[in-house]
Design a protein around this motif. Structure first.
Motif, PDB file in Angstrom:
ATOM      1  N   ASP A 188    -109.556 -91.703   2.029  1.00 36.02           N
ATOM      2  CA  ASP A 188    -108.734 -92.077   1.145  1.00 36.02           C
ATOM      3  C   ASP A 188    -107.889 -91.037   0.578  1.00 36.02           C
ATOM      4  O   ASP A 188    -106.466 -90.973   0.574  1.00 36.02           O
ATOM      5  CB  ASP A 188    -109.251 -92.749   0.112  1.00 36.02           C
ATOM      6  CG  ASP A 188    -109.735 -94.097   0.114  1.00 36.02           C
ATOM      7  OD1 ASP A 188    -109.454 -94.704   1.458  1.00 36.02           O
ATOM      8  OD2 ASP A 188    -110.295 -94.969  -0.400  1.00 36.02           O
ATOM      9  N   LEU A 189    -108.501 -89.884   0.299  1.00 31.86           N
ATOM     10  CA  LEU A 189    -107.795 -88.516   0.006  1.00 31.86           C
ATOM     11  C   LEU A 189    -106.780 -88.049   1.103  1.00 31.86           C
ATOM     12  O   LEU A 189    -105.794 -87.676   1.120  1.00 31.86           O
ATOM     13  CB  LEU A 189    -108.715 -87.616  -0.558  1.00 31.86           C
ATOM     14  CG  LEU A 189    -109.487 -87.412  -1.930  1.00 31.86           C
ATOM     15  CD1 LEU A 189    -110.327 -86.365  -2.112  1.00 31.86           C
ATOM     16  CD2 LEU A 189    -108.104 -87.384  -2.893  1.00 31.86           C
ATOM     17  N   ILE A 190    -107.339 -88.112   2.379  1.00 35.21           N
ATOM     18  CA  ILE A 190    -106.720 -87.624   3.395  1.00 35.21           C
ATOM     19  C   ILE A 190    -105.538 -88.487   3.563  1.00 35.21           C
ATOM     20  O   ILE A 190    -104.507 -88.056   3.804  1.00 35.21           O
ATOM     21  CB  ILE A 190    -107.655 -87.963   4.831  1.00 35.21           C
ATOM     22  CG1 ILE A 190    -108.887 -86.825   4.765  1.00 35.21           C
ATOM     23  CG2 ILE A 190    -106.545 -87.640   6.061  1.00 35.21           C
ATOM     24  CD1 ILE A 190    -109.846 -87.383   6.075  1.00 35.21           C
ATOM     25  N   LYS A 202     -92.552 -83.225   6.376  1.00 32.41           N
ATOM     26  CA  LYS A 202     -93.395 -82.116   6.534  1.00 32.41           C
ATOM     27  C   LYS A 202     -94.403 -82.678   7.823  1.00 32.41           C
ATOM     28  O   LYS A 202     -95.435 -83.227   7.652  1.00 32.41           O
ATOM     29  CB  LYS A 202     -94.653 -81.562   5.566  1.00 32.41           C
ATOM     30  CG  LYS A 202     -93.447 -80.973   4.435  1.00 32.41           C
ATOM     31  CD  LYS A 202     -94.200 -80.441   2.993  1.00 32.41           C
ATOM     32  CE  LYS A 202     -93.238 -79.643   2.444  1.00 32.41           C
ATOM     33  NZ  LYS A 202     -93.664 -79.611   0.967  1.00 32.41           N
ATOM     34  N   THR A 203     -93.975 -82.328   9.120  1.00 30.29           N
ATOM     35  CA  THR A 203     -94.554 -82.733  10.222  1.00 30.29           C
ATOM     36  C   THR A 203     -95.176 -82.025  11.070  1.00 30.29           C
ATOM     37  O   THR A 203     -95.602 -82.373  12.201  1.00 30.29           O
ATOM     38  CB  THR A 203     -93.646 -83.786  10.994  1.00 30.29           C
ATOM     39  OG1 THR A 203     -92.386 -82.727  11.295  1.00 30.29           O
ATOM     40  CG2 THR A 203     -92.871 -84.862  10.294  1.00 30.29           C
ATOM     41  N   GLY A 204     -95.110 -80.750  10.731  1.00 27.25           N
ATOM     42  CA  GLY A 204     -95.677 -79.729  11.838  1.00 27.25           C
ATOM     43  C   GLY A 204     -97.154 -79.593  11.746  1.00 27.25           C
ATOM     44  O   GLY A 204     -97.701 -79.789  10.660  1.00 27.25           O
ATOM     45  N   ALA A 205     -97.865 -78.828  12.854  1.00 31.88           N
ATOM     46  CA  ALA A 205     -99.081 -78.694  12.843  1.00 31.88           C
ATOM     47  C   ALA A 205     -99.705 -77.920  11.680  1.00 31.88           C
ATOM     48  O   ALA A 205    -100.803 -78.010  11.111  1.00 31.88           O
ATOM     49  CB  ALA A 205     -99.559 -77.947  14.008  1.00 31.88           C
ATOM     50  N   GLU A 206     -98.949 -77.137  10.962  1.00 30.68           N
ATOM     51  CA  GLU A 206     -99.143 -76.315   9.860  1.00 30.68           C
ATOM     52  C   GLU A 206     -99.577 -77.136   8.716  1.00 30.68           C
ATOM     53  O   GLU A 206    -100.323 -76.679   7.826  1.00 30.68           O
ATOM     54  CB  GLU A 206     -98.141 -75.271   9.382  1.00 30.68           C
ATOM     55  CG  GLU A 206     -96.838 -75.669   9.004  1.00 30.68           C
ATOM     56  CD  GLU A 206     -95.764 -76.013  10.023  1.00 30.68           C
ATOM     57  OE1 GLU A 206     -96.341 -76.464  10.857  1.00 30.68           O
ATOM     58  OE2 GLU A 206     -94.933 -76.109   9.636  1.00 30.68           O
ATOM     59  N   TYR A 207     -99.259 -78.304   8.515  1.00 28.92           N
ATOM     60  CA  TYR A 207     -99.548 -79.385   7.643  1.00 28.92           C
ATOM     61  C   TYR A 207    -100.955 -80.162   7.638  1.00 28.92           C
ATOM     62  O   TYR A 207    -101.336 -80.729   6.820  1.00 28.92           O
ATOM     63  CB  TYR A 207     -98.650 -80.354   7.267  1.00 28.92           C
ATOM     64  CG  TYR A 207     -97.058 -79.376   6.945  1.00 28.92           C
ATOM     65  CD1 TYR A 207     -97.122 -78.992   5.535  1.00 28.92           C
ATOM     66  CD2 TYR A 207     -96.039 -79.333   7.769  1.00 28.92           C
ATOM     67  CE1 TYR A 207     -95.944 -78.313   5.158  1.00 28.92           C
ATOM     68  CE2 TYR A 207     -95.094 -78.722   7.200  1.00 28.92           C
ATOM     69  CZ  TYR A 207     -94.936 -78.202   6.241  1.00 28.92           C
ATOM     70  OH  TYR A 207     -93.840 -77.470   5.585  1.00 28.92           O
ATOM     71  N   HIS A 208    -101.274 -79.931   9.009  1.00 27.62           N
ATOM     72  CA  HIS A 208    -102.632 -80.633   9.038  1.00 27.62           C
ATOM     73  C   HIS A 208    -103.863 -80.273   8.092  1.00 27.62           C
ATOM     74  O   HIS A 208    -104.475 -81.047   7.415  1.00 27.62           O
ATOM     75  CB  HIS A 208    -103.239 -80.610  10.605  1.00 27.62           C
ATOM     76  CG  HIS A 208    -104.645 -80.839  11.052  1.00 27.62           C
ATOM     77  ND1 HIS A 208    -105.012 -82.252  10.945  1.00 27.62           N
ATOM     78  CD2 HIS A 208    -105.889 -80.070  11.221  1.00 27.62           C
ATOM     79  CE1 HIS A 208    -106.445 -82.269  11.044  1.00 27.62           C
ATOM     80  NE2 HIS A 208    -106.748 -81.029  11.226  1.00 27.62           N
ATOM     81  N   PRO A 209    -104.117 -78.888   8.046  1.00 30.94           N
ATOM     82  CA  PRO A 209    -105.102 -78.584   6.956  1.00 30.94           C
ATOM     83  C   PRO A 209    -104.831 -79.036   5.472  1.00 30.94           C
ATOM     84  O   PRO A 209    -105.835 -79.095   4.769  1.00 30.94           O
ATOM     85  CB  PRO A 209    -105.310 -76.981   7.093  1.00 30.94           C
ATOM     86  CG  PRO A 209    -103.779 -76.736   7.709  1.00 30.94           C
ATOM     87  CD  PRO A 209    -103.434 -77.605   8.618  1.00 30.94           C
ATOM     88  N   PRO A 287    -113.267 -81.589  10.810  1.00 33.97           N
ATOM     89  CA  PRO A 287    -112.386 -81.172   9.664  1.00 33.97           C
ATOM     90  C   PRO A 287    -111.606 -79.808  10.244  1.00 33.97           C
ATOM     91  O   PRO A 287    -112.138 -78.978  11.157  1.00 33.97           O
ATOM     92  CB  PRO A 287    -113.514 -80.585   8.659  1.00 33.97           C
ATOM     93  CG  PRO A 287    -114.903 -80.874   9.010  1.00 33.97           C
ATOM     94  CD  PRO A 287    -114.659 -81.824  10.565  1.00 33.97           C
ATOM     95  N   PRO A 288    -110.640 -79.569   9.628  1.00 29.55           N
ATOM     96  CA  PRO A 288    -109.858 -78.307   9.702  1.00 29.55           C
ATOM     97  C   PRO A 288    -110.609 -76.995   9.179  1.00 29.55           C
ATOM     98  O   PRO A 288    -111.447 -77.134   8.432  1.00 29.55           O
ATOM     99  CB  PRO A 288    -108.422 -78.572   8.973  1.00 29.55           C
ATOM    100  CG  PRO A 288    -108.983 -79.206   7.820  1.00 29.55           C
ATOM    101  CD  PRO A 288    -110.090 -80.198   8.174  1.00 29.55           C
ATOM    102  N   ILE A 289    -110.095 -75.922   9.761  1.00 26.90           N
ATOM    103  CA  ILE A 289    -110.541 -74.643   9.507  1.00 26.90           C
ATOM    104  C   ILE A 289    -110.067 -74.058   7.986  1.00 26.90           C
ATOM    105  O   ILE A 289    -109.069 -74.379   7.688  1.00 26.90           O
ATOM    106  CB  ILE A 289    -110.116 -73.341  10.501  1.00 26.90           C
ATOM    107  CG1 ILE A 289    -110.649 -73.755  12.084  1.00 26.90           C
ATOM    108  CG2 ILE A 289    -110.160 -71.897  10.117  1.00 26.90           C
ATOM    109  CD1 ILE A 289    -109.967 -73.135  13.097  1.00 26.90           C
ATOM    110  N   LYS A 290    -110.929 -73.738   7.330  1.00 23.79           N
ATOM    111  CA  LYS A 290    -110.778 -73.407   5.989  1.00 23.79           C
ATOM    112  C   LYS A 290    -110.511 -71.908   5.583  1.00 23.79           C
ATOM    113  O   LYS A 290    -109.912 -71.230   6.551  1.00 23.79           O
ATOM    114  CB  LYS A 290    -111.867 -73.909   5.144  1.00 23.79           C
ATOM    115  CG  LYS A 290    -112.206 -75.585   5.597  1.00 23.79           C
ATOM    116  CD  LYS A 290    -112.314 -76.483   4.591  1.00 23.79           C
ATOM    117  CE  LYS A 290    -112.127 -77.889   4.696  1.00 23.79           C
ATOM    118  NZ  LYS A 290    -112.386 -78.516   5.966  1.00 23.79           N
ATOM    119  N   LYS A 291    -110.724 -71.427   4.467  1.00 24.34           N
ATOM    120  CA  LYS A 291    -110.593 -70.182   4.011  1.00 24.34           C
ATOM    121  C   LYS A 291    -111.517 -69.185   4.314  1.00 24.34           C
ATOM    122  O   LYS A 291    -112.717 -69.527   4.744  1.00 24.34           O
ATOM    123  CB  LYS A 291    -110.366 -70.285   2.373  1.00 24.34           C
ATOM    124  CG  LYS A 291    -109.519 -71.348   1.960  1.00 24.34           C
ATOM    125  CD  LYS A 291    -107.928 -70.994   2.102  1.00 24.34           C
ATOM    126  CE  LYS A 291    -107.068 -71.860   1.373  1.00 24.34           C
ATOM    127  NZ  LYS A 291    -105.745 -71.905   2.165  1.00 24.34           N
TER     128      LYS A 291
END
Ligand code: DUC
Ligand code: ZN
Ligand code: ZN
Length: 462
Positions: A188-190, A202-209, A287-291
């Protein structure tokens, strides 16, 4: 004997010692200081380590996903695995809506059996719980598949399972010594973060994370832990990517809950800065790569022992496939290659830099997955009577992880600029040399389906 490996330094999950190894057929028959032939083939392992073959308990070969199929099938995927010192993979048989768990297992066996080049086993993915699937759980365990996988995300892909069904699978699987793996992300958060970004154009790959910040995993891990604790189940968090997720599992372990964390090589190497790169779409996985703090925490978890295994989440796509999401990041097929790089990266970045010991490398790549997934003692160690799944590992071999040096059927490598110092020189799967100096020498279809054992003692400890 068929094979004699002389002068190597053997490393298991608990020991490092000098010895020769004799192999007859598929099995290790001798381990000792001066094992003598005759042998059909003698390998000199002086200056090299001999490790138990790796077990990658997280691959997705030939998987239908996000409107396409993962690029590696059971042939190319297991050639890649063997090239990186992995001699057993465990893939996910995905239940299709309206079909049974056994339908999925049969479909996956039909795909795998003719092609697989190393040994393999299956997890049963439950995407829909009805009376048929519920009743199947025991039979699936009895068939040799004592591990399940449930998704807390990917509603649009038809994978998400609701919390009550998750709880019911956990409770039922626990009765028979099953282990329940979970993809922990809060759907739901996603959905909220995604629709907000898309509305802003904002549709670019950089927004996935940005759609999956660390709370998305942290909350879902905590929810899964709560359900597993109440159900009395053993649980396994696949692809743990964050400090929040890892700490939740570690804290639960300290309270006596039988929860186990897996992480993947990409979370140990990169930070979310990769999404700003021109090839950012190639890093789109979930999940995406994080910090950096997350990356550091996962290494700490490996070193301290709460992160129990390394799986690859090998689910790769060609550039052409990734470009399906050129104008909308939510359509980029999620996933990266990784089965081939687990052991080299852990050695180069972990053992060489002193973060983890060689024993710890063996624990997380072989011993622990064998124990958790019911393959011990056939797999996961080097011992007389165990399968001759062995890696002759050259600690001085330098390999750059470019697309040309890797074996997946994709046209890029996210590790293009990464050079390993230490690499598997020879991989032996059940007595057969399947990889020698980067060349695959095995046979398609020689891998065996492994029927695994459930945990007799449901109070699983590692
Ligand atoms: N994550 C991915 O990135 N790909 C396949 C499935 C998954 O959970
Ligand atoms: Zn997943
Ligand atoms: Zn996965």
């Amino acid at each position: 004997m068929d094979l004699l490996i002389k002068n190597g330094t053997i490393a298991t999950g608990s020991q490092v010692f000098q010895a020769d190894i004799g192999v007859d057929g598929c099995i290790v028959t001798h381990i000792g200081r001066d094992v003598r032939g005759p042998a059909s083939r003698v390998l000199d392992a002086a200056g090299k380590f001999v490790l138990p073959g790796g077990i990658d308990a997280h691959t997705h070969f030939e998987m239908p996903f996000m409107g396409t199929y993962t690029a590696d099938d059971f042939e190319s995927g297991t050639v890649a695995a063997a090239s990186g010192g992995i001699t057993t993979i465990i893939d996910f048989a995905m239940q299709q809506k309206g079909y049974s768990l056994f339908d999925a297992l049969e479909t996956w066996r039909r795909k795998a059996d003719p092609k697989v080049c190393v040994d393999y086993a299956l997890h049963a993915v439950v995407t829909e719980l009805n009376e048929t699937t519920f009743d199947e759980i025991k039979r699936v365990v009895d068939y040799g598949v004592p591990s399940f996988k449930l998704y807390m995300a990917y509603r649009n892909e038809g994978l998400l399972l609701d919390d009550a069904s998750i709880y019911r699978v956990m409770q039922e699987a626990a009765k028979y010594g099953g282990l329940v793996g979970l993809h922990c992300e809060n759907e739901d958060l996603i959905g909220h973060f995604t629709s907000t970004l898309l509305k802003e154009g904002k549709t670019g790959a950089e927004y996935h994370p940005k759609t999956k910040p660390t709370i998305v995993e942290g909350e879902a891990v905590r929810r899964a832990l709560a359900l597993a604790e109440y159900a009395g189940a053993n649980m396994y968090v696949v692809h743990t990517s964050s400090r929040l997720g890892r700490e939740a599992i570690r804290d639960a372990q300290q309270r006596g809950i039988r929860a186990f964390a897996e992480t993947c090589p990409h979370y140990l190497v990169f930070t979310d800065e990769v999404y700003a790169r021109p090839d950012g779409m190639n890093f789109v996985m979930s999940p995406p790569i994080k910090k950096e703090a997350d990356r550091a925490s996962l290494w700490q978890g490996l070193a301290e022992g709460d992160v129990k295994t390394m799986g690859s989440d090998h689910a790769c796509f060609t550039t052409q496939q990734k470009l399906i999401g050129r104008d909308d990041f939510t359509k980029i097929p999620n996933g990266v290659a990784g089965t081939e790089v687990i052991i080299p990266i852990l050695y180069s970045q972990g053992v060489r830099e002193g973060t983890i010991s060689l024993n710890r490398l063996v624990q997380v790549t072989s011993f622990n997955p064998a124990r958790l997934f019911g393959l011990w003692p056939q797999k996961g160690t080097i011992a007389v009577g165990s399968d001759a799944d062995l890696v002759i590992f050259d600690p001085e071999k330098k390999v750059r992880l470019t697309v040309d040096n890797l074996h997946s059927r994709i046209d890029h490598s996210i590790y293009e600029d990464y050079t390993c110092l230490g690499y598997p020189a020879i991989t032996i799967c059940r007595g057969e040399i399947v990889q020698e100096n980067g060349h695959f020498t095995g046979k398609k279809g020689r891998g065996k389906f492994l029927r695994r054992k459930p945990h007799a003692d449901t109070r699983l400890q590692l």
